[in-house]
Design a protein around this motif. Sequence first.
Motif, mmCIF file in Angstrom:
data_model
loop_
_atom_site.group_PDB
_atom_site.id
_atom_site.type_symbol
_atom_site.label_atom_id
_atom_site.label_comp_id
_atom_site.label_asym_id
_atom_site.label_seq_id
_atom_site.Cartn_x
_atom_site.Cartn_y
_atom_site.Cartn_z
ATOM 1 N N ALA A 30 -6.337 0.942 -3.195
ATOM 2 C CA ALA A 30 -7.188 2.115 -3.053
ATOM 3 C C ALA A 30 -6.453 3.357 -3.539
ATOM 4 O O ALA A 30 -5.216 3.405 -3.530
ATOM 5 N N PRO A 31 -7.180 4.405 -3.959
ATOM 6 C CA PRO A 31 -6.523 5.659 -4.336
ATOM 7 C C PRO A 31 -5.680 6.181 -3.167
ATOM 8 O O PRO A 31 -6.116 6.186 -2.017
ATOM 9 N N ASP A 32 -4.465 6.578 -3.466
ATOM 10 C CA ASP A 32 -3.514 7.076 -2.475
ATOM 11 C C ASP A 32 -3.079 6.005 -1.475
ATOM 12 O O ASP A 32 -2.385 6.293 -0.507
ATOM 13 N N GLY A 33 -3.514 4.750 -1.676
ATOM 14 C CA GLY A 33 -3.141 3.681 -0.745
ATOM 15 C C GLY A 33 -3.912 3.746 0.561
ATOM 16 O O GLY A 33 -3.452 3.184 1.566
ATOM 17 N N ALA A 34 -5.075 4.409 0.583
ATOM 18 C CA ALA A 34 -5.817 4.615 1.824
ATOM 19 C C ALA A 34 -7.310 4.548 1.569
ATOM 20 O O ALA A 34 -7.793 4.925 0.491
ATOM 21 N N ARG A 35 -8.054 4.078 2.563
ATOM 22 C CA ARG A 35 -9.517 4.122 2.519
ATOM 23 C C ARG A 35 -10.045 4.680 3.819
ATOM 24 O O ARG A 35 -9.396 4.572 4.875
ATOM 25 N N ALA A 36 -11.216 5.285 3.746
ATOM 26 C CA ALA A 36 -11.793 5.942 4.925
ATOM 27 C C ALA A 36 -12.117 4.898 5.991
ATOM 28 O O ALA A 36 -12.541 3.773 5.696
ATOM 29 N N LEU A 37 -11.888 5.278 7.235
ATOM 30 C CA LEU A 37 -12.262 4.427 8.356
ATOM 31 C C LEU A 37 -13.776 4.336 8.440
ATOM 32 O O LEU A 37 -14.491 5.330 8.241
ATOM 33 N N GLN A 38 -14.258 3.168 8.752
ATOM 34 C CA GLN A 38 -15.696 2.975 8.912
ATOM 35 C C GLN A 38 -16.138 3.450 10.298
ATOM 36 O O GLN A 38 -15.464 3.189 11.295
ATOM 37 N N ALA A 39 -17.244 4.157 10.359
ATOM 38 C CA ALA A 39 -17.755 4.654 11.630
ATOM 39 C C ALA A 39 -18.233 3.502 12.515
ATOM 40 O O ALA A 39 -18.682 2.488 12.034
ATOM 41 N N LEU B 229 1.437 7.703 0.784
ATOM 42 C CA LEU B 229 1.509 7.666 2.237
ATOM 43 C C LEU B 229 2.901 8.026 2.737
ATOM 44 O O LEU B 229 3.902 7.795 2.053
ATOM 45 N N TRP B 230 2.925 8.582 3.954
ATOM 46 C CA TRP B 230 4.176 8.856 4.671
ATOM 47 C C TRP B 230 4.040 8.173 6.027
ATOM 48 O O TRP B 230 3.215 8.559 6.844
ATOM 49 N N ALA C 100 0.837 -1.207 0.000
ATOM 50 C CA ALA C 100 0.000 0.000 0.000
ATOM 51 C C ALA C 100 0.867 1.250 0.000
ATOM 52 O O ALA C 100 0.555 2.237 -0.685
ATOM 53 N N ILE C 101 1.945 1.228 0.753
ATOM 54 C CA ILE C 101 2.847 2.382 0.789
ATOM 55 C C ILE C 101 3.519 2.564 -0.560
ATOM 56 O O ILE C 101 3.617 3.679 -1.089
#
Length: 300
Positions: A291-300, A80-81, A74-75
């Motif tokens: 995923a775009p940018d190697g990140a996905r939103a956290l689920q609530a 991502l940093w 993913a990185i």
Amino acid sequence: MNRTRDPGPVKDARVHDHGLTDQGFGTDAALAAVLDRYPAELFDINLYDYDAAGQVSLRTGARGNLSGHELLAAIQAGRLWVNLRGIETGWPELWAAATADFRRIQARYPGMRAVRRAGQLILSSPRARVPYHFDAAGVVLFHLRGRKRVFVYPGDEVHLPERCMEQVVARQTTEELPYDRAFEADARVLDLEPGQAVTWPVYAPHRVENLDRFCVSLSMDFQTWPSRLRTGALYTNAVLRSRGGAPRRTEAMGLPELAARWAASLALRRAGALQSRLGDIARDFEPDVGAPDGARALQA
């Protein structure tokens, strides 16, 4: 580049050689194994977004449940940093090897004696950029993999307002600083290849761009007695300013006053004079392969 606050023995940005890359610390296998075992609370996972003027907004993420190999993927494919704090205990073999190289670099600066050191391993995506900021310590940045461009700026009041330093030292804000594109005329620019390390004057603002490759670096922070005294004085000034005071700049203080304010900072920290605001930063994503940018939103 000599327009800076008491830089100590390191007067300018300079590149040195090191041997960490040849020892295999930057390979996929070694990194995936470390990511698998590293404590989640020692991860800092960031996404930086920039506007047209170069101003930055920060998003922070959670470790998530990816395996070490998946997180590394993913990185490598994202934006991502990732910082792994506490490398001195989290990866002692790397730390021991880096310490040997640090001692060789330190010996090139007469009068430089580190009294404290700490490290973080930085894994960053090919398109990652770190915004204009400063570290409240000396730094040796050991580069292990990829290509990285480092921009180092003078540490004077124009480029590094002391009020901003106080806020960072007192953990009232993150390390990012107000940025103006006009600062680029004053930058020292260095391109780093694997096997190279860079030093710069204590407190000097800097920013970093990866040059379209996945990058691995070890950032070793160090404190000397002069930097400890000044950093302590900055904390004391932050407390005084929060109570309505108008403390004078540390660069106008002599050694006795710096030492007195450092001593005061120890008592103020123990008393909890200023509570850190950094724990309140919300985490809104986690790494995700593909995923775009190697990140996905956290689920609530």
